[in-house]
Design a protein around this motif. Structure first.
Motif, PDB file in Angstrom:
ATOM      1  N   UNK A  21       0.841  -1.207   0.000  1.00 44.83           N
ATOM      2  CA  UNK A  21       0.000   0.000   0.000  1.00 44.83           C
ATOM      3  C   UNK A  21       0.879   1.261   0.000  1.00 44.83           C
ATOM      4  N   UNK A  22       2.002   1.217   0.716  1.00 40.88           N
ATOM      5  CA  UNK A  22       2.888   2.385   0.788  1.00 40.88           C
ATOM      6  C   UNK A  22       3.681   2.540  -0.500  1.00 40.88           C
ATOM      7  N   UNK A  23       4.083   1.412  -1.049  1.00 40.79           N
ATOM      8  CA  UNK A  23       4.890   1.417  -2.265  1.00 40.79           C
ATOM      9  C   UNK A  23       4.076   1.951  -3.455  1.00 40.79           C
ATOM     10  N   UNK A  24       2.832   1.461  -3.610  1.00 40.59           N
ATOM     11  CA  UNK A  24       2.055   1.912  -4.761  1.00 40.59           C
ATOM     12  C   UNK A  24       1.641   3.372  -4.593  1.00 40.59           C
ATOM     13  N   UNK A  81      -4.056   1.395   3.173  1.00 39.92           N
ATOM     14  CA  UNK A  81      -3.972   0.506   4.332  1.00 39.92           C
ATOM     15  C   UNK A  81      -4.585   1.226   5.536  1.00 39.92           C
ATOM     16  N   UNK A  82      -4.882   0.459   6.581  1.00 36.46           N
ATOM     17  CA  UNK A  82      -5.426   1.069   7.795  1.00 36.46           C
ATOM     18  C   UNK A  82      -4.473   2.155   8.285  1.00 36.46           C
ATOM     19  N   UNK A  83      -4.996   3.341   8.534  1.00 31.13           N
ATOM     20  CA  UNK A  83      -4.165   4.418   9.063  1.00 31.13           C
ATOM     21  C   UNK A  83      -3.400   5.199   8.010  1.00 31.13           C
ATOM     22  N   UNK A  89      -3.268  13.651   3.438  1.00 32.16           N
ATOM     23  CA  UNK A  89      -2.138  14.240   4.165  1.00 32.16           C
ATOM     24  C   UNK A  89      -0.833  13.970   3.416  1.00 32.16           C
ATOM     25  N   UNK A  90      -0.768  12.799   2.789  1.00 28.60           N
ATOM     26  CA  UNK A  90       0.431  12.446   2.015  1.00 28.60           C
ATOM     27  C   UNK A  90       0.602  13.428   0.849  1.00 28.60           C
TER      28      UNK A  90
END
Ligand code: CS2
Length: 472
Positions: A285-288, A341-343, A348-349
Motif C-alpha cells: 500500500x505504501x509502495x504503490x 492501508x489502515x491508518x 495528508x500524504x
C-alpha cells in the motif's frame, strides 16, 4: 585539503561525527549501484544502525558501470558527508558506512567474490528501473544483449542477474548461507519482481541453483523515499566552504527520509530501525502510493515543466497551472486508484508531497527525473490509467502529462536519455503526429500491454500533443 580518515578530526564541530569505530566493522552489506541516492539513503540507515551499537554492517559499494563514484570515494577512504537542506537551513553529517568500493567492469571476479563473502548477509540494489531487464510482458527480457550475454557466459557478468548468479553459485559451493536481496528501486512489488526475474535467469542457466536460491534467499519488497538531486559543482563548492575541506562525494538532500521493508529476511540484518526504517508485514500500500503519487507527480512536473522552460522541481510546482494539475493528478486520479492501508492518509500524504516539491534549496533538476521515462511511466501513470479505466473513470491530468512525455520523446526539443530513445524517435518518424498516440497506446501499440487508450483518450492525447508542440 581533502576529506579522508587522517584529517577527519579537522572538520568543523557542527558536522555530526560517526558513533562507531569504523575500522572494527566487517562488511555485512553489499550494495550494487553506488549513486547519490544510495549514499543519502541506505548507507545512512546502516550508519545509524552501527551508531546505535549494531556491529559489522559496513558496506562494500559496487558501481556496475562507471568508475566516477569510486574515484570520488576511494581517495577519501569511503568517507563523505550528507547535507540536509530544508526550510530550517542546513545540517551536515559524516557518513562512514561505505568502507570498500569496487567498479564491476574493472574486476568482475572481485565483485563476485565480494558478494560471496561469508560476512555478507544482505545485498541491496539501486540500479534504476532499466537495470532489472524486465520485458514488456513482465518477465525477464532474455533478448536484451547484456542478459543474453550473461545467460551464455559466466565470466565477466554485465547485469545484476549475472553477478548474483555467479555469487550465489560460489556461496552454494562454499556452503555459505543464502542472502537477503533487497531492491531499493522505484518499481511496483520490487522484491517479488527481482526474485522472479532472477529466478527465471537461474532456471535458464542453472536450474539447481534456482532451487537453492528459492530455499536459501529472500527478496523483500521495499518502499524507499528520499529526494536526492544529482549534486552540482555549485553544491560541492558550497559544501567545501562549509567543511573547510573538499568532499568530492558529498550529497545534498532533503531532511525527509523513509524506508519501509517487508519483513522477509533470509538471515541476520542491520537494525535499520535505529534510523527510523519500518519493518512491516506488507509494504504494497505504501509502495504503490509512493509510485503513483510522488513519482507520478514528479514525472508530470518534469515533462510539463521542461516544456514551459523551467529547470528545477520547485520552479515547476510554483507555476499555478502545473501545481493545479499535479494536485489533481495526485488526489483525484492516483489516490483514487489506491486502496489505502489502515491508518494511511493519502490526503495528508499529498499535502506533504506538495511541500517537499516546493523545497527551494534542493535544486532538483527536471531533466534528471525526465530520464528513462519509458521504464518509469508504466508504474507511475499507466497502472493508474488502467485501474481508473476499469471503473469507467478518466484521468485528464495524467493524460496531459502523458502527452508532454509523448512530445518529449520525439527527441527534437530535449536530449532524451532513455533505453528506448532510438525506438521512440523511430516511431515518431514512422507515424508522425497523426499516428504516434496509436503507435504507443492503441491496439498493438508499444505500451498497450500496460494500458490501452480508448478512442476518446487517444483523441485527448493527440490534441494535447499538438498543443504542446505549439508552446514556446
Ligand atoms: C524521481 C525519484 O528521478 C526520479 O524519477 O522521481 O528519484 C524520486 O526523487 C525518489 O523516488 C524520491 O524518493
Amino acid at each position: 585539503l581533502r576529506l579522508n580518515p587522517e584529517n577527519v578530526g579537522r572538520l568543523p564541530p557542527e558536522v555530526a561525527r560517526l558513533g562507531y569505530d569504523r575500522d572494527a566493522q566487517a562488511c555485512g552489506v553489499l550494495h550494487l549501484g553506488l549513486g547519490a541516492f544510495h549514499r543519502a539513503h541506505q548507507a545512512v540507515y546502516c550508519d545509524d544502525a552501527m551508531s546505535a551499537g549494531d556491529r559489522n554492517w559496513a558496506i562494500t559499494g559496487v558501481s556496475l558501470r562507471s568508475p566516477a563514484v569510486r574515484d570520488e570515494l576511494a581517495p577519501q577512504g569511503g568517507l563523505y558527508t550528507v547535507t540536509e537542506r530544508g526550510g530550517g537551513g542546513e545540517q551536515t553529517r559524516l557518513i562512514g558506512a561505505i568502507t570498500r568500493t569496487l567498479v564491476a567492469p574493472e574486476d568482475p571476479r572481485t565483485v563476485v567474490q565480494a558478494i560471496a563473502a561469508a560476512s555478507v548477509q544482505v545485498v541491496t540494489l539501486t540500479v534504476t528501473e532499466k537495470g532489472y531487464y524486465a520485458g514488456p510482458g513482465g518477465g525477464l527480457d532474455g533478448a536484451a544483449p547484456p542478459v543474453a550475454a550473461d545467460l551464455a557466459a559466466t565470466e565477466a557478468p554485465q547485469t545484476i542477474h549475472g553477478y548474483l548468479a555467479a555469487a550465489l553459485a560460489d556461496r552454494r559451493a562454499a556452503g555459505a548461507p543464502g542472502l537477503t536481496v533487497i531492491s531499493c528501486d522505484n518499481l511496483a512489488d520490487n522484491g517479488e519482481l527481482l526474485g522472479g526475474l532472477l529466478g527465471e535467469f537461474l532456471e535458464r542457466r542453472d536450474p539447481s541453483l534456482a532451487l537453492w536460491t528459492r530455499d536459501h534467499c529472500r527478496f523483500p519488497s521495499t518502499m524507499v523515499d528520499r529526494i536526492v538531486p544529482a549534486p552540482t559543482a555549485e553544491d560541492r563548492r558550497h559544501i567545501a566552504d562549509q567543511l573547510g575541506m573538499q568532499d568530492d562525494a558529498a550529497v545534498v538532500t532533503e531532511p525527509f527520509r523513509q524506508w519501509a521493508i517487508q519483513d522477509n529476511f533470509a538471515g541476520p540484518r542491520p537494525r535499520w530501525e535505529a534510523g527510523g526504517a519500518q519493518i512491516v508485514a506488507d509494504v504494497r500500500a505504501y509502495e504503490t502510493a509512493k509510485l503513483r503519487m510522488l513519482n507520478g507527480a514528479h514525472s508530470a512536473l518534469a515533462y510539463l515543466g521542461l516544456f514551459k522552460g523551467y529547470e528545477f522541481v520547485d520552479q515547476a510546482i510554483g507555476d499555478p497551472a502545473i501545481r493545479a494539475l499535479v494536485d489533481r493528478l495526485m488526489r483525484d486520479e492516483a489516490a483514487a486508484s489506491l486502496r489505502p492501508a489502515a491508518g494511511q492518509n493519502l490526503g495528508a500524504y499529498a499535502d506533504a508531497l506538495l511541500t517537499r516539491f516546493a523545497n527551494p534549496a534542493l535544486h532538483h533538476a527536471l531533466s534528471q527525473i525526465a530520464m528513462d521515462g519509458s521504464v518509469k511511466i508504466p508504474q507511475r501513470w499507466l497502472t493508474t490509467l488502467k485501474v481508473q479505466q476499469k471503473s469507467g473513470r478518466r484521468c485528464p491530468a495524467i493524460l496531459e502529462a502523458l502527452a508532454a512525455w509523448i512530445r518529449y520523446v520525439r527527441g527534437d526539443r530535449f536530449e532524451v536519455r532513455d533505453p528506448m530513445a532510438d525506438r521512440l524517435a523511430g516511431l515518431w518518424r514512422a507515424n508522425g503526429e497523426a499516428g504516434i498516440v496509436a503507435a504507443l497506446f492503441g491496439a498493438g501499440g508499444l505500451f498497450a500491454d500496460h494500458w490501452r487508450a480508448t478512442p476518446e483518450d487517444q483523441a485527448a492525447l493527440a490534441e494535447a500533443v499538438a498543443a504542446i508542440g505549439q508552446q514556446r
